[in-house]
Write a protein that holds these residues in place. Structure first.
Motif, PDB file in Angstrom:
ATOM      1  N   THR A 290     142.357  79.638  60.073  1.00 60.72           N
ATOM      2  CA  THR A 290     142.532  81.039  59.487  1.00 60.72           C
ATOM      3  C   THR A 290     141.470  81.939  60.538  1.00 60.72           C
ATOM      4  O   THR A 290     141.749  82.783  61.022  1.00 60.72           O
ATOM      5  N   LYS A 291     140.489  81.381  60.598  1.00 61.69           N
ATOM      6  CA  LYS A 291     139.153  82.184  61.351  1.00 61.69           C
ATOM      7  C   LYS A 291     139.669  82.390  62.871  1.00 61.69           C
ATOM      8  O   LYS A 291     139.470  83.353  63.445  1.00 61.69           O
TER       9      LYS A 291
ATOM     10  N   ARG B  15     142.541  84.631  63.359  1.00 58.89           N
ATOM     11  CA  ARG B  15     142.120  86.055  63.080  1.00 58.89           C
ATOM     12  C   ARG B  15     141.141  86.496  64.305  1.00 58.89           C
ATOM     13  O   ARG B  15     141.434  87.573  64.758  1.00 58.89           O
TER      14      ARG B  15
ATOM     15  N   GLU C 184     143.583  87.235  67.126  1.00 55.31           N
ATOM     16  CA  GLU C 184     144.180  88.474  66.942  1.00 55.31           C
ATOM     17  C   GLU C 184     143.476  89.644  67.526  1.00 55.31           C
ATOM     18  O   GLU C 184     143.825  90.568  68.193  1.00 55.31           O
ATOM     19  N   ARG C 185     142.039  89.714  66.919  1.00 55.52           N
ATOM     20  CA  ARG C 185     141.102  90.753  67.305  1.00 55.52           C
ATOM     21  C   ARG C 185     140.751  90.756  68.581  1.00 55.52           C
ATOM     22  O   ARG C 185     140.681  91.735  69.090  1.00 55.52           O
TER      23      ARG C 185
END
Length: 255
Positions: free
Chosen positions: A71-72, A75, A78-79
């Protein structure tokens, strides 16, 4: 904020202004971009790239990542993608704004006063504001006032833009006065003229209006007013005083 200066003060002390700016703006190419790339955007992208690389190395070493690490990693990627697109859009906005502001009438005074870095800072804050940064929008508004890009800023600097060319200004006034663009003749009404015999003649639109028959006007019927005879009251003769006194004595009192 201090009070704005008067355009035509009573005391004529030595001061700068008022300045009339050319309406055509500043001709020629803009100056060279004086600022370095945005360090905040570069540092943000570098940190995100390091975080993604660290998670990918851990995946290669262990062969599998936990659910939290996956999950990290998702994300962070995406950032990183958002930061790269934002940096590219800000650079494009800075390039376009830099070319636009140096074609404005205010750019003539910027070049004379050598405000190149101040204009560049305004462009940087304005480009960031266009990408959704609220704090950058506040800073860009303050720089716009200082550079004379707002009505209040122009009044505080005592700047004004000159009127357009004389031909264009006259055409604008003629259009406002006659409602035409000046390309054809304007139809006007003529006044009444007197001929040699003393009779009046009409010409133009007035003659056409005079020859057209007018519809007959209907008269409203008048109401007849009738007067009623006034009734006259009959006057009764008064009795003498002696008879009235005798009548009062003979009538009995009511108990």
């Amino acid at each position: 904020m201090p009070a704005l200066p008067k355009q035509n003060p009573i005391r004529r002390n030595a001061r700068v202004g008022p300045v009339v700016l050319p309406a055509a703006g500043r001709p020629g190419d803009p100056p060279t971009w004086p600022l370095t790339p945005n360090p905040r955007l570069l540092a943000r992208i570098e940190l995100l790239e390091e975080a993604v690389a660290e998670l990918e190395d851990a995946e290669l070493e262990t062969g599998k990542l936990s659910r939290t690490q996956l999950t990290k990693l998702t994300r962070t990627r995406e950032r990183l993608r958002v930061a790269e697109v934002e940096a590219r859009m800000i650079v494009e906005a800075e390039t376009n704004l830099w070319a636009q502001v140096w074609n404005t009438p205010q750019a003539v005074e910027w070049e004379r006063l050598r405000w190149v870095h101040d204009v560049a800072l305004y462009v940087r804050w304005m480009a960031a504001a266009q990408c959704g940064d609220l704090d950058a929008g506040k800073e860009s508004r303050q720089y716009a006032d200082r550079l004379g890009l707002t009505p209040r800023g122009m009044k505080s600097l005592m700047w004004s833009v000159a009127a357009p060319d004389a031909g264009q200004h006259e055409a604008t006034q003629q259009h406002a006065a006659t409602g035409t663009d000046g390309g054809g003749p304007v139809q006007r009404r003529h006044l009444v003229a007197l001929d040699g015999g003393g009779s009046t003649t009409l010409s133009g639109a007035a003659a056409a209006a005079e020859t057209t028959p007018k519809p007959p006007t209907r008269k409203r019927p008048t109401k007849k007013t009738t007067t009623k005879p006034t009734a006259t009251k009959k006057s009764t003769p008064k009795k003498p005083a002696a008879k009235r006194a005798a009548a009062k004595k003979t009538t009995p009192r009511k108990r």
